[in-house]
Design a protein around this motif. Structure first.
Motif, short mmCIF file in Angstrom:
data_model
loop_
_atom_site.label_atom_id
_atom_site.label_comp_id
_atom_site.label_asym_id
_atom_site.label_seq_id
_atom_site.Cartn_x
_atom_site.Cartn_y
_atom_site.Cartn_z
N PRO A 1 0.91 -1.04 -0.18
CA PRO A 1 -0.29 0.16 -0.17
C PRO A 1 0.90 1.60 0.05
CG PRO A 1 -0.39 -1.58 2.23
CD PRO A 1 0.12 -2.61 0.99
N ARG A 2 1.58 1.19 0.35
CA ARG A 2 2.81 2.42 0.75
C ARG A 2 3.58 2.74 -0.90
NH1 ARG A 2 7.23 3.62 5.56
NH2 ARG A 2 8.33 5.97 4.49
N ILE A 3 4.27 2.15 -1.41
CA ILE A 3 4.46 1.64 -2.87
C ILE A 3 2.98 2.33 -3.46
CG2 ILE A 3 5.08 0.17 -4.83
CD1 ILE A 3 6.51 -1.46 -2.88
N ILE A 4 2.00 1.76 -3.70
CA ILE A 4 1.17 2.33 -4.22
C ILE A 4 0.56 4.11 -4.10
CG2 ILE A 4 -1.43 1.95 -5.23
CD1 ILE A 4 -1.27 -0.78 -4.73
N ALA A 5 0.36 3.76 -3.09
CA ALA A 5 0.59 5.28 -2.54
C ALA A 5 2.00 6.30 -3.20
CB ALA A 5 0.85 5.77 -0.86
N ALA A 6 3.33 6.03 -3.09
CA ALA A 6 4.00 6.59 -3.92
C ALA A 6 3.82 6.93 -4.94
CB ALA A 6 5.24 6.23 -3.75
N VAL A 7 3.49 5.64 -5.69
CA VAL A 7 2.79 6.46 -7.19
C VAL A 7 2.36 6.80 -7.52
CG1 VAL A 7 2.60 4.75 -9.27
CG2 VAL A 7 4.60 3.54 -7.88
N MET A 8 1.13 6.57 -7.00
CA MET A 8 -0.10 7.40 -7.13
C MET A 8 -0.15 9.11 -6.92
SD MET A 8 -3.07 5.06 -5.82
CE MET A 8 -4.54 6.81 -6.10
N VAL A 9 0.53 9.63 -5.84
CA VAL A 9 0.79 10.58 -5.23
C VAL A 9 1.78 11.70 -5.92
CG1 VAL A 9 2.12 12.51 -3.53
CG2 VAL A 9 0.39 10.39 -2.53
N GLY A 10 2.82 10.79 -6.57
CA GLY A 10 4.01 11.29 -7.60
C GLY A 10 3.05 11.56 -8.58
N ALA A 11 3.02 11.07 -8.99
CA ALA A 11 2.27 10.76 -10.13
C ALA A 11 1.30 12.02 -10.81
CB ALA A 11 1.55 10.00 -11.04
N ALA A 12 0.30 12.17 -9.26
CA ALA A 12 -0.86 13.67 -8.86
C ALA A 12 0.01 14.87 -8.96
CB ALA A 12 -1.79 13.24 -8.34
N LEU A 13 0.77 14.59 -8.35
CA LEU A 13 1.88 15.75 -8.57
C LEU A 13 2.15 16.37 -9.40
CD1 LEU A 13 3.64 15.50 -4.54
CD2 LEU A 13 1.59 17.07 -5.35
N SER A 14 2.56 15.91 -9.90
CA SER A 14 4.04 15.76 -11.05
C SER A 14 2.46 16.46 -12.26
CB SER A 14 4.53 14.40 -11.32
OG SER A 14 5.43 14.34 -10.85
N MET A 15 1.61 15.88 -12.34
CA MET A 15 0.80 16.34 -13.27
C MET A 15 0.30 17.53 -13.10
SD MET A 15 -2.01 12.83 -14.71
CE MET A 15 -2.39 13.67 -15.57
N ALA A 16 -0.31 17.69 -12.21
CA ALA A 16 -0.80 18.85 -11.78
C ALA A 16 0.19 20.09 -12.06
CB ALA A 16 -1.01 19.10 -9.90
N GLY A 17 1.90 20.28 -11.71
CA GLY A 17 2.44 20.79 -11.45
C GLY A 17 2.86 21.07 -13.01
#
Length: 366
Positions: free
Chosen positions: A95-111
């Motif tokens: 779950p921590r790995i999936i969260a890191a993938v989701m959060v990293g992708a989300a912040l990068s897309m928003a930026g």
């Protein structure tokens, strides 16, 4: 008449073209030969890091056992691993790995979306106050001794309210300029940052204050599957819409007059991008805390690989952002005996790299 497929353009440059055009074509062909393998490598990279992340840590798990644990729910097999290994892989690390993938992708897309909207390389996902709004919401919930679920809900609500305040404040000036929206975001960010400081001042210094400070520095240590399911709809909606309209962000880079000439409704597209980026950032921050520099640096890394075309840049940004934050999270839990907050690591890595980008791109950023 020669067959077009046998044109010299396929292998080299035509000799009857001017020298400067021949050089441009040669550079383009060399860049294509360079970026194609690099692009393929970047798309493979997240899967390699995900697998590597599953068996590293304070309690090492054999890679073979990791594979068997992952396959066992689908393919029945003899349990050659311990229950502790299965718990660590499936309930703690995955779950921590999936969260890191989701959060990293989300912040990068928003930026990336904000940098295209505001036509500014220094823009990050928190430009409209979402991070400090979420921080205030989480700090209030921690101060009131709320549960983890209520802290996340409060953080998401705080980030959303902050962006709404930014938008309403920009509407008071009735100028319709993007710059006014950015300046409104600066004002709202400063206001919510002051509210966070007040909350920290009022918090119990032995119990509540350390919790608030640690949350604000960012971490994925307490993420569970239920948290991922809660933020998944917002991330899928915001990210999916940005992917569908990414070609329109290319038109925004031409300028307001040119975009309107091509039939782009600037007010509508601005609202859509702000709404989608807010959903992505608020949903990411509510489970991870404030993690800076990801949405600022990763889009620039994507441009180095694909160029400024958002049709290719946005998918590449997702891949690099997911890989980058997952790697940072691996370092945060393995470098020393205690976990390093993610916000500290991303700042330590991001700030020098961004300084290098500024030095490297002396003639422009796109």
């Amino acid at each position: 008449m020669n067959n077009p497929l046998e044109s010299p353009l396929v292998t080299n440059t035509p000799s009857d073209l001017p020298a400067n055009i021949q050089e441009d074509i040669s550079r383009l062909i060399q860049k294509m030969h360079f970026t194609l393998p690099l692009t393929i490598l970047f798309y493979i990279l997240p899967f390699a890091i995900i697998f590597w992340s599953l068996f590293i840590g304070r309690y090492e798990v054999d890679p073979g056992n990791v594979l068997r644990i992952l396959i066992s729910p689908v393919v029945p097999m003899e349990h050659t691993w311990s229950s502790a290994e299965e718990t660590i892989v499936m309930q703690v690390r995955l779950p921590r790995i999936i969260a890191a993938v989701m959060v990293g992708a989300a912040l990068s897309m928003a930026g990336a979306a904000y940098q295209g909207l505001f036509k500014n390389p220094l823009v990050s996902p928190d430009i409209l106050g979402v991070s400090h709004g979420a921080g205030f919401g989480a700090a209030v919930a921690i101060l009131l001794s709320s549960s983890t679920w209520l802290i996340q809900v409060s953080a998401f609500a705080g980030g959303t309210v902050a962006v709404l305040c930014t938008y309403l404040l920009s509407r008071l000036y009735r100028s319709g300029q993007i710059l006014v929206l950015v300046l409104s975001g600066v004002i709202v960010s400063a206001f919510f940052q002051a509210l966070v400081s007040i909350t920290k001042y009022l918090a119990d210094p032995y119990e509540k204050l350390p919790t608030i400070v640690f949350w604000l520095m960012g971490s994925l240590s307490s993420v569970r599957y239920s948290d991922l399911l809660a933020i998944a709809p917002a991330m899928l909606l915001g990210g999916g819409v940005l992917l569908l309209i990414r070609w329109r962000i290319n038109l925004l880079s031409l300028g307001s007059d040119e975009a309107q000439t091509l039939g782009i409704d600037l007010k509508r597209i601005t609202k859509i991008i702000v709404l989608c980026a807010t959903l992505l950032t608020a949903s990411a921050v509510c489970i991870s805390g404030i993690i800076g520099w990801v949405g600022l640096v990763v889009p620039h890394l994507g441009r180095m690989v694909t160029g400024p075309d958002y049709r290719r840049l946005m998918p590449m940004t997702i891949v690099i952002g997911a890989s980058y934050l997952l790697l940072m999270d691996d370092l945060s839990r393995t470098l020393i005996s205690t976990e390093i907050p993610l916000g500290i690591l991303t700042a330590l890595m991001g700030a020098p790299f961004f300084a290098y980008l500024l030095w490297r791109r002396k003639t422009g950023w796109s």
